[in-house]
Design an enzyme around this catalytic site. Structure first.
Site, mmCIF file in Angstrom:
data_model
loop_
_atom_site.group_PDB
_atom_site.id
_atom_site.type_symbol
_atom_site.label_atom_id
_atom_site.label_comp_id
_atom_site.label_asym_id
_atom_site.label_seq_id
_atom_site.Cartn_x
_atom_site.Cartn_y
_atom_site.Cartn_z
ATOM 1 N N HIS A 249 2.038 72.883 61.228
ATOM 2 C CA HIS A 249 3.273 72.371 61.347
ATOM 3 C C HIS A 249 3.962 71.543 60.299
ATOM 4 O O HIS A 249 4.969 71.950 59.666
ATOM 5 C CB HIS A 249 3.283 71.721 62.846
ATOM 6 C CG HIS A 249 2.899 72.251 63.866
ATOM 7 N ND1 HIS A 249 1.980 71.831 64.639
ATOM 8 C CD2 HIS A 249 3.511 73.532 64.503
ATOM 9 C CE1 HIS A 249 1.638 72.616 65.768
ATOM 10 N NE2 HIS A 249 2.697 73.398 65.794
ATOM 11 N N GLU B 30 -1.727 69.988 60.565
ATOM 12 C CA GLU B 30 -1.361 70.416 59.177
ATOM 13 C C GLU B 30 -0.521 71.520 59.050
ATOM 14 O O GLU B 30 0.416 71.683 58.168
ATOM 15 C CB GLU B 30 -2.567 70.559 58.388
ATOM 16 C CG GLU B 30 -2.599 69.638 57.136
ATOM 17 C CD GLU B 30 -1.750 68.658 56.734
ATOM 18 O OE1 GLU B 30 -0.807 69.437 55.968
ATOM 19 O OE2 GLU B 30 -1.749 67.466 57.055
#
Ligand code: PAF
Length: 285
Positions: free
Chosen positions: A37, A35
């Site tokens: 990234h 999440e």
């Protein structure tokens, strides 16, 4: 979404995109996307016409006894996640192509920004980071690039490199994304066994405890670091790598807190090294 593995093809493809007058947002990663990234990719999508994500486990930034070989890799799942978050092109070169035999050029930010904290614990790490990023920035030539605050020192090292080498790239530092229990998202969380994962929130809890002490008037860095250390060390299997309080410009250790302060720590949990940090502004308190 396109997948490109060849640096020359990447250059050609992106010069076409630029010829069309499109802005380019770039999210460099080592893959095994989470999440954290994806929040960077989404931000890039909102602010640019075309989004490039690099997925490259960079051998130069791993020490000899570190986890380069074991670092989790899953290009297929990463491609699916990146595309859903708005990525237009993934660049994922082979290490032997990116650093061909005889490769000999390195980029290094010197001084307190790169030498303390993770720089002291992982000699050569930031030299590897800035070298891979200099190459990636040259190839992608983005308008905007996106990094996570979880890697606070990396963000400052990159900011300095962009300034010193006159890159015309806007650096966007996005908030740390946390699991529900406060653990900062990291690809390395995968290494934790269930028992280790259950106690991992102690890193963020110790930072929150220090912040509460600061809000209550504590300004002595040694006292704050001792409080964090004793909270973490009470948990079995933890080995503190460092707990530091530094200024947010040059990352120099502070004795008394003033201005914008970075509280940063690295802790080994079993064999896994986790990092976390918060920034606390103590001006006017
Ligand atoms: O933060 C990372 O994942 C890496 O250090 C980076 C910026 C992709 C360089 O390899």
């Amino acid at each position: 979404m396109e997948l490109v593995v060849d640096p020359l093809i990447l250059r050609q493809r992106l010069s076409e995109i630029r010829r069309q007058g499109k802005s380019i947002g770039f999210v460099p990663t080592m893959g095994f996307l989470h999440e954290g990234h994806l929040s960077l990719i989404r931000a890039a999508k909102e602010q640019n016409d075309f989004v490039v994500v690099s997925i490259f486990v960079n051998p130069l930034q791993f020490g000899q006894n570190e986890d380069y070989e074991d670092y989790p890799r899953d290009l297929e799942n990463d491609s699916r996640l990146a595309e859903a978050a708005g990525c237009d092109l993934i660049f994922s070169p082979e290490a032997q192509v990116f650093y061909p035999p005889g490769y000999a050029t390195f980029v290094e930010v010197e001084g307190s920004i790169s030498e303390g904290l993770c720089g002291a614990a992982r000699p050569g790490h930031f030299r590897g980071v800035t070298t891979v990023l200099a190459k990636l920035f040259n190839l992608v030539s983005p308008d905007n690039t996106y990094f996570g605050q979880k890697d606070a020192q990396q963000c400052l090292v990159v900011k300095k490199m962009l300034q010193d080498l006159n890159y015309a790239i806007n650096l966007h530092i996005m908030p740390t994304v946390r699991e529900a229990d406060g653990v900062a998202m990291s690809s390395r969380n995968k290494y934790l066994n269930p028992g280790q994962r259950a106690v991992a929130p102690v890193l963020y809890q110790s930072l929150q405890q220090a912040e509460a002490l600061i809000r209550a008037g504590e300004r002595d860095a040694a006292a704050l670091k001792a409080a964090m250390r004793s909270r973490i060390s009470a948990v079995p299997e933890t080995v503190v790598d460092y707990i530091e309080i530094v200024d947010t410009q040059m990352l120099r250790p502070l004795e008394r807190l003033t201005g914008s302060c970075l509280l940063a720590l690295a802790v080994r949990l079993g064999g896994t090294r986790l990092i976390d940090n918060i920034i606390v502004n103590v001006e006017g308190q």
